[in-house]
Design a protein around this motif. Structure first.
Motif, short mmCIF file in Angstrom:
data_model
loop_
_atom_site.label_atom_id
_atom_site.label_comp_id
_atom_site.label_asym_id
_atom_site.label_seq_id
_atom_site.Cartn_x
_atom_site.Cartn_y
_atom_site.Cartn_z
N THR A 73 0.84 -1.21 0.00
CA THR A 73 0.00 0.00 0.00
C THR A 73 0.87 1.26 0.00
O THR A 73 0.54 2.26 -0.65
N SER A 94 -5.96 1.44 2.25
CA SER A 94 -6.03 0.05 1.82
C SER A 94 -7.44 -0.31 1.38
O SER A 94 -8.40 -0.04 2.08
N GLU A 116 -2.76 -5.25 -5.21
CA GLU A 116 -2.11 -5.93 -4.09
C GLU A 116 -2.57 -7.39 -4.08
O GLU A 116 -3.72 -7.67 -4.35
MG LIG Z 1 -1.93 -3.17 1.66
#
Ligand SMILES: [Mg+2]
Ligand SMILES: Nc1ncnc2c1ncn2[C@@H]1O[C@H](COP(=O)(O)OP(=O)(O)OP(=O)(O)O)[C@@H](O)[C@H]1O
Length: 165
Positions: free
Chosen positions: A44, A62, A116
């Motif tokens: 992140t 996030s 991610e």
């Molecule tokens: Mg993250």
């Protein structure tokens, strides 16, 4: 086919963000960036730099529970005014989810995607993407290693070393 890898070392969150800003200079509409690495590796943090480097002033948080966040990019950075998508695939069950959440269509329309835990969606994403693996060196300090590898013709033709300068 794997491109060349660039191995970087970062000693702070701020340094990771700065690398993200530089990485952003390489990105074009439709590009995919896969971020791999354990919890707290800095995925992140790196994304925060990339999104800032693309010209967004949004605060980056996030997307763990939302799965996918959209950030609009200013028109001067992106021609028609485009989007960068920030995804966290940790909770996605399979690569089919890339279709279900609308990711593939948004990519076709010129969005840039930063994902991610993106290895979970690889089966749906085709063969052109930038893969970045972040890893702790020592649980107790702020050092991380970052291995950046381009896959596919687009990334094989690019010089990744601009990121480290
Ligand atoms: Mg993250
Ligand atoms: N060199 C570094 N680069 C990035 N983050 C660092 C670094 N050193 C320390 N940190 C800290 O590590 C944490 C990284 O958190 P971050 O949310 O970016 O990780 P993540 O990989 O996205 O984790 P998750 O899998 O939970 O989403 C932050 O608390 C950050 O301040």
């Amino acid at each position: 086919v794997s491109g060349r890898s660039l191995l970087l070392r970062t000693a702070s969150r701020a340094e990771t963000v700065e690398i993200g800003r530089k990485l952003a200079q390489l990105l074009l509409p439709g590009d995919i960036v896969i971020l791999r690495g354990e919890l707290g590796a800095g995925k992140t943090a790196l994304t925060t730099g990339i999104i800032a480097g693309l010209g967004s002033t949004d605060q980056v948080t996030s997307p763990t529970f939302t799965i996918m966040r959209h950030h609009d990019l200013p028109a001067e950075q992106s021609g028609a005014g485009r989007q960068v998508l920030h995804l966290d695939a940790y909770r996605l069950a399979s690569a089919d989810d890339a279709e279900d959440i609308g990711l593939l269509e948004l990519l076709d329309n010129g969005a840039i995607a930063i994902i991610e835990w993106g290895e979970r969606l690889l089966g749906a994403l085709g063969s052109e993407y930038l893969d970045i693996e972040l890893a702790h060196v020592d649980e107790d300090d702020d050092v991380r290693t970052m291995t950046i590898t381009g896959f596919g013709d687009r990334w094989n033709a690019l010089d990744l070393s601009v990121v480290s300068c």
